[in-house]
Design an enzyme around this catalytic site. Structure first.
Site, mmCIF file in Angstrom:
data_model
loop_
_atom_site.group_PDB
_atom_site.id
_atom_site.type_symbol
_atom_site.label_atom_id
_atom_site.label_comp_id
_atom_site.label_asym_id
_atom_site.label_seq_id
_atom_site.Cartn_x
_atom_site.Cartn_y
_atom_site.Cartn_z
ATOM 1 N N SER A 116 0.849 -1.187 0.000
ATOM 2 C CA SER A 116 0.000 0.000 0.000
ATOM 3 C C SER A 116 0.883 1.235 0.000
ATOM 4 O O SER A 116 1.849 1.300 0.756
ATOM 5 C CB SER A 116 -0.898 -0.003 1.241
ATOM 6 O OG SER A 116 -1.441 1.275 1.458
ATOM 7 N N HIS A 176 -1.412 -1.586 -4.387
ATOM 8 C CA HIS A 176 -2.686 -1.454 -3.695
ATOM 9 C C HIS A 176 -2.887 0.031 -3.425
ATOM 10 O O HIS A 176 -2.173 0.635 -2.628
ATOM 11 C CB HIS A 176 -2.625 -2.260 -2.386
ATOM 12 C CG HIS A 176 -3.883 -2.240 -1.585
ATOM 13 N ND1 HIS A 176 -4.886 -3.176 -1.753
ATOM 14 C CD2 HIS A 176 -4.297 -1.420 -0.590
ATOM 15 C CE1 HIS A 176 -5.866 -2.924 -0.890
ATOM 16 N NE2 HIS A 176 -5.531 -1.857 -0.167
ATOM 17 N N ASP A 220 -5.109 3.018 -2.109
ATOM 18 C CA ASP A 220 -6.189 3.289 -1.169
ATOM 19 C C ASP A 220 -6.913 4.577 -1.546
ATOM 20 O O ASP A 220 -6.343 5.666 -1.448
ATOM 21 C CB ASP A 220 -5.632 3.417 0.246
ATOM 22 C CG ASP A 220 -5.114 2.092 0.771
ATOM 23 O OD1 ASP A 220 -5.928 1.175 0.942
ATOM 24 O OD2 ASP A 220 -3.892 1.982 1.010
ATOM 25 N N MET A 232 -9.964 6.996 -0.620
ATOM 26 C CA MET A 232 -10.861 7.341 0.493
ATOM 27 C C MET A 232 -11.573 8.652 0.175
ATOM 28 O O MET A 232 -10.959 9.585 -0.325
ATOM 29 C CB MET A 232 -10.063 7.491 1.794
ATOM 30 C CG MET A 232 -9.207 6.309 2.137
ATOM 31 S SD MET A 232 -8.326 6.588 3.698
ATOM 32 C CE MET A 232 -7.165 5.224 3.659
ATOM 33 N N HIS A 263 -8.444 0.095 -3.774
ATOM 34 C CA HIS A 263 -9.256 -0.272 -2.614
ATOM 35 C C HIS A 263 -10.173 0.919 -2.341
ATOM 36 O O HIS A 263 -9.751 1.933 -1.793
ATOM 37 C CB HIS A 263 -8.344 -0.573 -1.429
ATOM 38 C CG HIS A 263 -9.078 -0.899 -0.171
ATOM 39 N ND1 HIS A 263 -8.451 -0.975 1.050
ATOM 40 C CD2 HIS A 263 -10.398 -1.181 0.069
ATOM 41 C CE1 HIS A 263 -9.352 -1.276 1.991
ATOM 42 N NE2 HIS A 263 -10.540 -1.394 1.412
ATOM 43 N N MET A 318 -12.547 2.821 -0.577
ATOM 44 C CA MET A 318 -13.182 3.109 0.711
ATOM 45 C C MET A 318 -14.058 4.339 0.517
ATOM 46 O O MET A 318 -13.767 5.442 0.993
ATOM 47 C CB MET A 318 -12.110 3.302 1.788
ATOM 48 C CG MET A 318 -11.421 1.991 2.145
ATOM 49 S SD MET A 318 -9.978 2.221 3.201
ATOM 50 C CE MET A 318 -8.679 2.370 1.972
ATOM 51 N N MET A 320 -10.440 -7.053 5.967
ATOM 52 C CA MET A 320 -9.743 -5.976 6.663
ATOM 53 C C MET A 320 -9.334 -6.452 8.057
ATOM 54 O O MET A 320 -10.164 -6.949 8.823
ATOM 55 C CB MET A 320 -10.637 -4.747 6.789
ATOM 56 C CG MET A 320 -10.900 -4.014 5.478
ATOM 57 S SD MET A 320 -9.406 -3.382 4.666
ATOM 58 C CE MET A 320 -8.769 -2.255 5.921
ATOM 59 N N GLY A 348 -9.378 3.156 6.791
ATOM 60 C CA GLY A 348 -9.351 4.607 6.840
ATOM 61 C C GLY A 348 -8.060 5.238 7.297
ATOM 62 O O GLY A 348 -7.789 6.387 6.983
ATOM 63 N N ASP A 370 -5.491 -6.924 4.722
ATOM 64 C CA ASP A 370 -4.994 -5.555 4.684
ATOM 65 C C ASP A 370 -5.184 -4.919 6.053
ATOM 66 O O ASP A 370 -6.298 -4.884 6.577
ATOM 67 C CB ASP A 370 -5.779 -4.768 3.618
ATOM 68 C CG ASP A 370 -5.390 -3.296 3.568
ATOM 69 O OD1 ASP A 370 -4.360 -2.922 4.146
ATOM 70 O OD2 ASP A 370 -6.134 -2.522 2.924
ATOM 71 N N GLY A 384 1.598 -2.011 4.355
ATOM 72 C CA GLY A 384 1.856 -0.589 4.169
ATOM 73 C C GLY A 384 3.159 -0.145 4.781
ATOM 74 O O GLY A 384 4.231 -0.298 4.209
#
Length: 224
Positions: A11, A36, A38, A40, A70, A72, A141, A146, A175, A197
């Site tokens: 990540s 990956h 992320d 958000m 991913h 979110m 998860m 977040g 993750d 990450g």
């Protein structure tokens, strides 16, 4: 039944986002199988990261790598077309955010992307059973989504074991808080796609960490 393969997808969340291209190249050069990313929106989770314009810019710089976003986000359907246009390979969304998981999954596939289904820690894994035929991968998860750098929730590995026992050919991703100290438990539970990450991005030698993660998963897969 095809044998699942180990795939390591760092990540970039904890990397220097102002230098996303170089940070991503560094991870790929260190042995990452995919990136990956992320995404958000500040609604589904409190944080905001980046959206499809940034992903598209990254794709223009990195032509070949497998991109997983991913998502979110609170309205996953609205991002499907822009992310496909940005060159995303796999679109992973949260079942909690979709009003019609089957329809969202079909839209993703019609847009030319693979389908990933994610569930948060408080969601029962059995909700996935209904949609398993639509999914290329399921994301468990192991922290609340977040924020990076959270403590790993080992209890979540029961969900991984459930999926591996019931769907032996499924790609299962974990993750959140995954690194050298937690990888053995993830691998033994049956996870084969590993998102890591800060354990990778904050390391002085990301290649060594990625190889350590890979060795653990491959060892578990060979003994299963």
């Amino acid at each position: 039944m095809p044998q699942v393969k180990c795939k390591i997808g760092p990540s970039v969340l904890n990397a220097d986002l102002a230098d996303l291209h170089k940070e991503s190249e560094k991870l790929l050069d260190s042995g990452a199988d995919y990136l990956h990313l992320d995404v958000m929106d500040g609604h589904f989770v409190p944080n905001i990261t980046f959206g499809h314009p940034v992903v598209k810019c990254l794709r223009n710089k990195i032509k070949e790598a497998f991109f997983e976003t991913h998502m979110m986000v609170s309205k996953p359907d609205e991002w499907i077309t822009p992310m496909a246009d940005a060159g995303v390979d796999q679109y992973t969304f949260h079942v909690e955010a979709s009003e019609d998981v089957a329809l969202t999954s079909r839209k993703i596939r019609e847009a030319g992307m693979k389908v990933g289904l994610g569930i948060k820690p408080n969601t029962e894994v059995t909700v996935i059973d209904e949609y398993i035929e639509l999914a290329d991968m399921v994301l468990i998860m192991t922290v609340e989504p977040g924020f990076g750098g959270q403590k790993f929730m080992e209890k979540m590995l029961g969900k991984v074991r459930y999926l591996r026992e019931n769907y032996p050919g499924l790609d299962i991703e974990v993750d959140g808080g995954v690194g050298p100290g937690t990888i053995d438990a993830c691998a033994q539970a049956g996870a084969n796609m590993i998102v890591s990450g800060s354990a990778v991005t904050n390391s002085d030698n990301p290649r060594v960490v990625i190889q350590q993660l890979r060795d653990s998963v491959n060892s578990a897969l060979s003994s299963s």
